[in-house]
Design an enzyme around this catalytic site. Structure first.
Site, PDB file in Angstrom:
ATOM      1  N   GLU A  47       0.874  -1.158   0.000  1.00  0.00           N
ATOM      2  CA  GLU A  47       0.000   0.000   0.000  1.00  0.00           C
ATOM      3  C   GLU A  47       0.924   1.225   0.000  1.00  0.00           C
ATOM      4  OE1 GLU A  47      -2.837   0.192   3.194  1.00  0.00           O
ATOM      5  OE2 GLU A  47      -3.514   2.160   2.517  1.00  0.00           O
ATOM      6  N   ARG A  78       4.974 -13.206   9.508  1.00  0.00           N
ATOM      7  CA  ARG A  78       5.630 -11.925   9.262  1.00  0.00           C
ATOM      8  C   ARG A  78       6.948 -11.868  10.032  1.00  0.00           C
ATOM      9  NH1 ARG A  78       2.198  -7.931   9.395  1.00  0.00           N
ATOM     10  NH2 ARG A  78       3.581  -6.262   9.957  1.00  0.00           N
ATOM     11  N   LYS A 131       4.111   0.753   9.706  1.00  0.00           N
ATOM     12  CA  LYS A 131       4.273   1.999   8.947  1.00  0.00           C
ATOM     13  C   LYS A 131       3.641   3.180   9.678  1.00  0.00           C
ATOM     14  CE  LYS A 131       2.916   0.096   5.010  1.00  0.00           C
ATOM     15  NZ  LYS A 131       2.456  -0.098   3.645  1.00  0.00           N
TER      16      LYS A 131
HETATM   17  P1  ATP Z   1       2.496  -2.271   8.081  1.00  0.00           P
HETATM   18  O1  ATP Z   1       1.739  -3.136   9.029  1.00  0.00           O
HETATM   19  O2  ATP Z   1       3.916  -2.038   8.441  1.00  0.00           O
HETATM   20  O3  ATP Z   1       1.775  -1.011   7.739  1.00  0.00           O
HETATM   21  P2  ATP Z   1       1.408  -3.530   5.822  1.00  0.00           P
HETATM   22  O4  ATP Z   1       1.159  -4.970   5.924  1.00  0.00           O
HETATM   23  O5  ATP Z   1       0.236  -2.629   5.971  1.00  0.00           O
HETATM   24  O6  ATP Z   1       2.586  -3.139   6.766  1.00  0.00           O
HETATM   25  P3  ATP Z   1       1.650  -3.441   3.009  1.00  0.00           P
HETATM   26  O7  ATP Z   1       2.180  -2.335   2.212  1.00  0.00           O
HETATM   27  O8  ATP Z   1       0.200  -3.713   2.977  1.00  0.00           O
HETATM   28  O9  ATP Z   1       2.111  -3.176   4.489  1.00  0.00           O
HETATM   29  O10 ATP Z   1       2.475  -4.774   2.766  1.00  0.00           O
HETATM   30  C1  ATP Z   1       2.877  -5.256   1.524  1.00  0.00           C
HETATM   31  C2  ATP Z   1       3.236  -6.699   1.696  1.00  0.00           C
HETATM   32  O11 ATP Z   1       4.288  -6.852   2.620  1.00  0.00           O
HETATM   33  C3  ATP Z   1       2.054  -7.498   2.228  1.00  0.00           C
HETATM   34  O12 ATP Z   1       1.940  -8.685   1.489  1.00  0.00           O
HETATM   35  C4  ATP Z   1       2.428  -7.773   3.647  1.00  0.00           C
HETATM   36  O13 ATP Z   1       1.888  -8.990   4.073  1.00  0.00           O
HETATM   37  C5  ATP Z   1       3.952  -7.795   3.602  1.00  0.00           C
HETATM   38  N1  ATP Z   1       4.516  -7.423   4.898  1.00  0.00           N
HETATM   39  C6  ATP Z   1       4.255  -6.314   5.627  1.00  0.00           C
HETATM   40  N2  ATP Z   1       4.908  -6.352   6.809  1.00  0.00           N
HETATM   41  C7  ATP Z   1       5.610  -7.507   6.833  1.00  0.00           C
HETATM   42  C8  ATP Z   1       6.480  -8.131   7.787  1.00  0.00           C
HETATM   43  N3  ATP Z   1       6.774  -7.569   8.962  1.00  0.00           N
HETATM   44  N4  ATP Z   1       7.023  -9.336   7.459  1.00  0.00           N
HETATM   45  C9  ATP Z   1       6.759  -9.906   6.281  1.00  0.00           C
HETATM   46  N5  ATP Z   1       5.944  -9.382   5.353  1.00  0.00           N
HETATM   47  C10 ATP Z   1       5.371  -8.196   5.608  1.00  0.00           C
HETATM   48 MG    MG Z   2      -1.497  -3.263   4.614  1.00  0.00          MG
END
Ligand code: ATP
Ligand code: MG
Length: 551
Positions: free
Chosen positions: A34, A258, A268
């Site tokens: 995102e 994760r 984020k």
């Molecule tokens: P955050 O919780 O930090 O805002 P998010 O999951 O909202 O992260 P996205 O931009 O939606 O961030 O994530 C893009 C991809 O990265 C998704 O497939 C998500 O599952 C993966 N991802 C995010 N954080 C992690 C993590 N700590 N370990 C592994 N994969 C991750």
């Molecule tokens: Mg997300």
């Protein structure tokens, strides 16, 4: 020779089965960020998995921006994400945006309305929450649930055309308000949001929800394996339901654990808060776990990939030790980085028997792992700096560096002997009067060894530099364990940045390797972009040694 047999991880097993059975001809994965922040170390794991699997099985990976939240997203993030992925060394097949599918998603929504599978609901958020029921109790049908398809279609088009304010209406899938899975209790498909979108501008004032978008986007692109983190497993049934209901390409979702790291936060939202409150200097502050932050810190893409490889892919959440990541950084830099000598807390050494004005240039290897490799020229003169820690006046027997009447080798050059200690009126050592032994020049004559070797720089040639020494940003090992009555910001490490100075051999300032260098016997450092003509700044990447050993 010991042969390392690597077991397949569960995703590799699934993919090999799917390829063998002919379920898929080749694999297509996607990375779906995102664009509401910068990528962090957790994303690096996801990138390594998605791109890594595609590479291993001759498939491809799409980059898809999951851009359905117009108020939080920005092209600044879109651009930064691409830069970070390229830096890691991955190349996506197609650059896609969920917003590219808004027209298609809208059409499908109208189709669902016509089939009696979706309805416009006028309940307030509050009412919807109340009527949703709980895990134990069924929900209640909305009073608007039995609108005719004609009426729903008219209302939905009015929603699209901007007739209603934010929150006034939503479009919901008509599934079952008593479904044992809460996600199936008439999930929202569209909400009204009068907001400018970074790509579609003001074309839309209704935006699709994550669940109504993600599976269909995968399907449109013919993603074979849609890989995400464990918290999405509750979304999977709905993911499958939309795909089945619409009768479109059957993408499948798989979940892995994760990445969580000690002393590190990877949300984020919280990272954005650190930036906005000025607690760090920006998304690329070298203490941040963002990819641009660790890059500025001197971590390499290779080290990150080595780390992701070592932690593997599992289905159980676990907290990884940040020392493993630091170990990987050291491994990679030890093999590749150039060496230079820098003194950080100088004492002057004067060589009484050095011919006045004489300069001797030594050819020293840039990397001792390649003795025949490139060298740098290091000037040696009669006045030098050594580090205060390498001298001790009342030294124990086991102290093998410089002490009164003792000998030590100056790295790459001569053995010197300390004859006299000069102090100021406060009894501080300010200078050491020494002599050098001209017969101990490396490569000339017989090798005489002494127990200690220390680094040094010539005072005439020393270049002063600024050092930014970094430590962990947080003091709590498991940042998921912040107590209820505290805030994560209560665990900020006040000493996460300390400034220092260094006196460097001149060749350091000409280093063009583009990666962190080793300050011999001290640590790895990388030149920072804040450097100016007057002042060169180095960030500490990681210390040279650590007692940590990976299992
Ligand atoms: P955050 O919780 O930090 O805002 P998010 O999951 O909202 O992260 P996205 O931009 O939606 O961030 O994530 C893009 C991809 O990265 C998704 O497939 C998500 O599952 C993966 N991802 C995010 N954080 C992690 C993590 N700590 N370990 C592994 N994969 C991750
Ligand atoms: Mg997300």
């Amino acid at each position: 020779m010991e042969e390392e047999v690597k077991r397949l991880n569960f995703l590799e097993e699934i993919i090999e089965d799917d390829l063998k059975s002919g379920k898929v001809e080749s694999i297509l994965t996607r990375f779906p960020p995102e664009p509401n922040g910068y990528l962090h170390l957790g994303h690096a794991k996801s990138l390594c998995i998605n791109f890594g699997l595609a590479q291993k099985y001759g498939g491809k990976t799409n980059l898809r921006y999951d851009d359905t939240n117009p108020t939080k997203e920005d092209t600044e993030y879109v651009d930064a994400i691409k830069e970070d992925i390229k830096w890691l060394g991955f190349q996506w097949e197609k650059e896609c945006y969920a917003s590219d599918y808004f027209d298609q998603l809208y059409e499908w929504a109208e189709w669902m309305i016509q089939q009696g599978l979706a309805y416009v609901d006028d309940q307030t958020q509050e009412e919807m929450r109340e009527n949703r029921g709980t895990v134990e109790t069924p929900g209640k049908n909305s009073p608007w649930r039995d609108r005719t398809p004609e009426e729903n279609l008219k209302l939905f088009r009015e929603m699209r055309d901007g007739k209603y304010a934010d929150g006034e209406k939503v479009l919901r899938a008509k599934i079952d308000m008593a479904h044992p899975k809460m996600e199936f209790r008439d999930p929202i498909m569209y909400r009204i949001k009068h907001a400018h979108h970074h790509r579609t501008g003001d074309k839309w004032c209704i935006y699709p929800m994550y669940d109504y978008t993600h599976g269909q986007s995968d399907s449109i692109e013919h993603i074979t394996h849609s890989i995400c983190t464990l918290e999405f497993d509750v979304h999977r049934p709905l993911y499958d339901w939309y795909i089945k209901t619409l009768g479109i390409y059957p993408s499948h979702q798989y979940e892995f654990a994760r990445l969580n790291l000690t002393y590190t936060l990877m949300s984020k939202r919280k990272l954005l808060e650190l930036v906005q409150k000025g607690i760090v200097s920006g998304w690329d502050d070298p203490r941040m776990p963002t990819l641009c932050g660790v890059r500025r810190r001197g971590y390499t893409a290779e080290a990150l990939k080595m780390f992701c490889d070592k932690i593997g892919v599992t289905k159980h959440d676990q907290l990884m030790d940040i020392q493993l990541l630091e170990w990987c950084v050291r491994q990679d830099l030890n093999a590749r980085s150039n060496r230079y000598m820098v003194v950080q807390d100088p004492i002057k050494v004067r060589l009484a028997n050095w011919p006045a004005g004489q300069i001797e240039w030594f050819d020293c290897p840039l990397n001792p792992a390649e003795p025949e490799g490139a060298t740098r020229k290091v000037p040696f003169t009669g006045e030098l700096y050594i580090d205060r820690a390498d001298f001790m006046e009342d030294a124990p027997n086991k102290f093998f560096r410089l002490k009164p009447n003792g000998e030590v080798r100056l790295k790459y050059t001569y053995i010197i002997k300390c004859n006299k200690v000069v102090k100021d009126c406060n009894n501080n050592v300010i200078e050491l009067e020494c002599t050098y032994d001209p017969t101990t020049k490396p490569g000339g004559g017989e090798w005489r060894s002494v127990k200690g070797t220390i680094h040094w720089v010539s005072t005439d040639f020393a270049r002063e530099i600024e050092l930014r020494n970094y430590d962990r940003l947080f003091t709590l090992a498991d940042m998921s364990q912040v107590p209820e009555d505290k805030d994560y910001k209560d665990f900020l490490n006040p000493d996460s940045l300390t400034l220092g100075r260094g006196w460097a051999e001149p060749a350091l300032l000409d280093d063009a390797s583009g990666i962190a260098v080793q300050f011999e016997r001290t640590g790895y450092y990388i030149k920072d972009a804040d450097s100016t003509k007057e002042k060169t700044v180095f960030n500490k990447t990681v210390s040279l040694k650590d007692s940590y050993k990976p299992e």
